[in-house]
Write a protein that holds these residues in place. Structure first.
Motif, mmCIF file in Angstrom:
data_model
loop_
_atom_site.group_PDB
_atom_site.id
_atom_site.type_symbol
_atom_site.label_atom_id
_atom_site.label_comp_id
_atom_site.label_asym_id
_atom_site.label_seq_id
_atom_site.Cartn_x
_atom_site.Cartn_y
_atom_site.Cartn_z
ATOM 1 N N CYS A 99 0.825 -1.211 0.000
ATOM 2 C CA CYS A 99 0.000 0.000 0.000
ATOM 3 C C CYS A 99 0.861 1.263 0.000
ATOM 4 N N PRO A 100 0.768 2.102 -1.039
ATOM 5 C CA PRO A 100 1.590 3.320 -1.085
ATOM 6 C C PRO A 100 1.207 4.338 -0.013
ATOM 7 N N ILE A 101 -0.050 4.308 0.437
ATOM 8 C CA ILE A 101 -0.459 5.231 1.477
ATOM 9 C C ILE A 101 0.130 4.812 2.815
ATOM 10 N N CYS A 102 0.267 3.505 3.016
ATOM 11 C CA CYS A 102 0.954 3.025 4.223
ATOM 12 C C CYS A 102 2.398 3.507 4.227
ATOM 13 N N ALA A 103 3.023 3.478 3.058
ATOM 14 C CA ALA A 103 4.409 3.937 2.957
ATOM 15 C C ALA A 103 4.503 5.424 3.281
#
Length: 239
Positions: A99-103
């Motif tokens: 997940c890029p938002i988690c990153a």
């Protein structure tokens, strides 16, 4: 397969790719709109539970091959839990490593939580590694379970984020995961072996069950537990 079936297959594949690109764009816009609110929600709720202040975290550094995240440096970890095991408040993050938002949350939300709350003994931080974005998520979550056995789950997670590729592009190969583990200070051979065990699969199942119990169907989702009661701070803005 005849020409008509081939055309339909190609069209379906193209539509799937277009939908994936549109979804990523939507997530990015959501984060831009809600990202600050996510940070504020977490900090405000924790401040209501325990008195503290706030600050910013430090950026990650590079070892010349992959980038190693330093956000959890100097923080004790035991079985996937960062900080004092007797801290009065528990914050849980439900994540998918693809997940890029988690990153992004790892560089916007985590530093404040860790520096001001975890390191000061007010909060302990734990992760639930989900795996619903695709095969790369499953492979990464299994190796993360191996890192957890070495008390290096968070180092692995944050270093994975620092080197995250395009979701479902097949980048999470065994070689990549071994490099992430090594860069994070994990015994890569042991983690990779553990990834193939039933215990690793059980860790993924537990994460899913915990997520379902609180209605977390997207990542990142943060919850806060105090006096035995878990409450959702913010349902994730990712997939």
């Amino acid at each position: 397969m005849n020409k008509r079936e081939l055309r339909e297959q190609r069209r379906a594949h193209r539509q799937a790719l277009e939908a994936a690109e549109a979804a990523k764009g939507t997530r990015r816009r959501r984060f831009q709109i809600l990202g600050a609110g996510l940070v504020t929600a977490i900090v405000v709720v924790i401040v209501a539970a325990v008195v503290s202040t706030s600050s910013n975290g430090s950026p990650s550094t590079s070892d010349g091959s992959l980038t190693r995240s330093t956000v959890v440096d100097g923080v004790q970890e035991a079985n996937g839990v960062l900080g004092d095991p007797n801290a009065p408040v528990t914050v849980t993050e439900y994540v998918d490593l693809q997940c890029p938002i988690c990153a992004e949350a790892s560089t916007t939300v985590l530093p404040t939580l860790i520096n001001d709350y975890v390191k000061t003994g007010k909060v302990r931080l734990q992760a639930r590694t989900m795996h619903f974005l695709g095969p790369d998520s499953v492979k990464a979550a299994r190796v993360a379970a191996g890192a957890q056995q070495q008390n290096k789950l968070w180092s692995f997670i944050e270093t994975f984020y620092a080197n995250q590729g395009t979701e479902n592009s097949g980048y999470a190969t065994d070689d990549f995961l071994e490099q992430v583990a090594t860069t994070a200070g994990v015994n890569a051979d042991a983690a990779m072996k553990y990834a193939d065990t039933n215990d690793a699969e059980a860790a993924l199942t537990t994460a899913n069950q915990d997520a379902q119990a609180i209605g977390a169907d997207s990542t990142p989702t943060f919850t806060i537990t105090k006096n035995g009661k878990e409450e959702v701070l913010q349902v994730g803005t990712g997939d």
